[in-house]
Design an enzyme around this catalytic site. Structure first.
Site, PDB file in Angstrom:
ATOM      1  N   SER A  14     -24.336  62.576   0.919  1.00 20.04           N
ATOM      2  CA  SER A  14     -23.631  62.191   2.150  1.00 20.04           C
ATOM      3  C   SER A  14     -24.506  61.307   3.034  1.00 20.04           C
ATOM      4  CB  SER A  14     -23.213  63.442   2.928  1.00 20.04           C
ATOM      5  OG  SER A  14     -22.310  64.222   2.190  1.00 20.04           O
ATOM      6  N   ARG A  18     -24.334  56.998   4.077  1.00 20.06           N
ATOM      7  CA  ARG A  18     -24.395  56.549   5.473  1.00 20.06           C
ATOM      8  C   ARG A  18     -25.612  55.666   5.719  1.00 20.06           C
ATOM      9  NH1 ARG A  18     -21.478  60.978   4.811  1.00 20.06           N
ATOM     10  NH2 ARG A  18     -19.898  61.615   6.353  1.00 20.06           N
ATOM     11  N   GLY A  85     -14.918  59.685  -2.812  1.00 19.45           N
ATOM     12  CA  GLY A  85     -14.034  59.758  -1.655  1.00 19.45           C
ATOM     13  C   GLY A  85     -14.754  59.386  -0.380  1.00 19.45           C
ATOM     14  N   ARG A 113      -6.558  60.769  -4.373  1.00 20.12           N
ATOM     15  CA  ARG A 113      -6.979  61.510  -3.181  1.00 20.12           C
ATOM     16  C   ARG A 113      -6.328  60.943  -1.919  1.00 20.12           C
ATOM     17  NH1 ARG A 113     -13.356  62.542  -3.978  1.00 20.12           N
ATOM     18  NH2 ARG A 113     -13.007  63.916  -2.194  1.00 20.12           N
ATOM     19  N   GLN A 160     -15.568  62.864   6.761  1.00 23.44           N
ATOM     20  CA  GLN A 160     -15.193  61.538   6.266  1.00 23.44           C
ATOM     21  C   GLN A 160     -14.241  60.853   7.238  1.00 23.44           C
ATOM     22  OE1 GLN A 160     -13.725  61.941   2.274  1.00 23.44           O
ATOM     23  NE2 GLN A 160     -15.638  62.798   1.505  1.00 23.44           N
ATOM     24  N   ASP A 306     -18.302  71.757  -0.285  1.00 19.31           N
ATOM     25  CA  ASP A 306     -18.797  71.228  -1.557  1.00 19.31           C
ATOM     26  C   ASP A 306     -19.411  72.311  -2.437  1.00 19.31           C
ATOM     27  OD1 ASP A 306     -17.980  68.639  -1.264  1.00 19.31           O
ATOM     28  OD2 ASP A 306     -19.875  67.916  -0.453  1.00 19.31           O
ATOM     29  N   LYS A 333      -9.969  67.614  -3.947  1.00 19.83           N
ATOM     30  CA  LYS A 333     -11.311  67.083  -4.193  1.00 19.83           C
ATOM     31  C   LYS A 333     -11.293  66.348  -5.539  1.00 19.83           C
ATOM     32  CE  LYS A 333     -14.248  67.951  -1.543  1.00 19.83           C
ATOM     33  NZ  LYS A 333     -14.645  67.223  -0.308  1.00 19.83           N
TER      34      LYS A 333
END
Length: 424
Positions: A14, A18, A85, A113, A160, A306, A333
């Site tokens: 994650s 970013r 995603g 998704r 998200q 997760d 997911k």
């Protein structure tokens, strides 16, 4: 078979997404160290290369030559986000504020998704976005525009969604705010703070004003707690285990897995706590312990979303019943993780009752080796591998190529802990 030794896990997926995005939008060069090597993050890097950003990818670090907020160029072809995603939703926020046309797509799983959750607010801000089912599904065709800030109240606690809208807010006129029903992961906000992008927080609302520019900084990425979770559970369940995982992110919006495992009786110690690029980091030591079943309600799901597949393995091996509810988000997911984990654990002899928003797992029945399916889901594949480690007989997990999306060296690291020296 015991797990013993010391290891590192990949950089947080994650945070890596970013870091690449903000590094590309910053003024100047940044070095992203300990980045996640998984295919998901490499797709995000490739997306910015297609928009003219120079990114040098080395074995240990990624060097990003930021072009600033207004210098990206229109990509020549479709932007493929692969299985990610996170990548497609966050990129939608960035591309909504550009002065060009772009199309975001992904693999079969990503194209199933839900995208309406980010398309809706981005349209409110002024972007023109078309897609399958009216923008509910990818591919997404985005005609960027001069965006305007909005006050968005999200119906779901989703990092998200929040991040996509905040990234679009960088390009918007006025103030953009996002209010959530519960606090989701705050990696975006922490990186904004670290890079000097002004944010305000008030309860469950985070706000920012449109920006002209911000300066690049080197970003060391914390180890991925979601990747560490497989070893935390494996070492808890395998007798005589003692494993230390170095430099893992322990962001409070992510540590639900630590709290739940401790509630189940796990012996996990945080050693050498420190802060790295705005993120709290520590070494995690885990030793074998008998686990017990617990109740996991909706309030704990956003912090463990997760880790659900590997938590199911822990629950199947614990004494007593575990009931998980409020987790319907898991249906959308990389796979329907409620259905897939229920099916795969039953193959190994576990007592599992699937429910619309979770499951009931009757623990304490010894797992038996079986031929298991990954369903193309990296976290299911790794979870069933750990289940096989503590099951009697041989377990085969089929279709494990998907593990490369987040943890290409998973098998090597696990085997390293099983060696006499235990060095991973």
């Amino acid at each position: 078979m015991a797990l013993r030794g010391t290891l590192t896990v990949p950089g947080d997926k994650s945070i890596t997404h970013r870091a690449i995005i903000l590094g590309a939008l910053a003024d100047g060069e940044s070095v992203i160290s300990n980045y996640c090597h998984g295919q998901d993050c490499l797709h995000t890097a490739q997306a910015f290369r297609a928009m003219g950003v120079l990114i040098d990818i080395g074995p240990d670090r990624m060097r990003v030559s930021g072009k600033g907020l207004s210098s990206l160029r229109e990509p020549d072809s479709l932007v493929d986000c692969g299985n990610s995603g996170t990548g497609i939703r966050l990129l939608a926020g960035v591309l909504a504020g550009q002065d060009f046309f772009s199309v975001l797509t992904g693999d079969e799983s990503t194209r199933r998704r839900p995208m309406g959750r980010v398309v809706g607010p981005l349209r409110e801000m002024g972007a023109q976005i078309a897609g399958r089912r009216g923008g509910e599904l990818a591919p997404l065709a985005i005609t960027g525009a001069r965006l305007r800030g909005i006050a968005y109240r999200s119906p779901v606690a989703s990092a998200q969604v929040k991040s996509s809208v905040l990234l679009a807010g960088l390009f918007a006129k006025g103030t953009t705010s996002v209010t959530e029903p519960a606090l989701s992961r705050d990696h975006t906000e922490r990186l904004f703070d670290y890079l000097g992008i002004p944010l305000t927080r008030h309860g469950l609302t985070v706000s920012l004003a449109g920006q002209r520019s911000f300066a690049a900084r080197d970003i060391p990425v914390a180890g991925d707690l979601s990747a560490a979770a497989f070893f935390l559970v494996g070492a808890s369940l395998a007798p005589d285990s003692d494993v230390t995982i170095i430099g893992v992110g322990v962001n409070p919006t992510r540590t639900g897995i630590l709290e739940i495992l401790r509630d189940m009786g796990a012996r996990i110690d945080l050693v050498n706590p420190r802060v790295q690029a705005g993120e709290p980091v520590a070494d995690l030591r885990v030793r074998s312990a008998p686990l017990r079943g617990i109740t996991i309600g909706p309030d704990r799901i956003p912090q463990t979303i997760d880790e659900f597949p590997i938590l199911c393995v822990a629950a199947a091996c614990a004494q007593g019943e575990t009931v998980i509810s409020g987790a319907s988000e898991l249906r959308v997911k990389e796979s329907d993780r409620i259905a897939t984990m229920a099916a795969e654990l039953r193959r190994m002899g576990a007592e599992v009752e699937e429910r619309p928003d979770g499951m009931r797992i009757g623990g304490g029945r010894p797992l038996k080796g079986a031929v298991c399916q990954s369903h193309g889901d990296h976290r299911v594949a790794m979870s069933m591998t750990i289940a096989g480690l503590v099951a009697s007989g041989e377990t085969t997990v089929e279709d494990t190529a998907c593990v490369a999306t987040s943890f290409p060296e998973f098998d090597k690291k696990l085997r390293g802990l099983l060696t006499p020296s235990g060095q991973g």
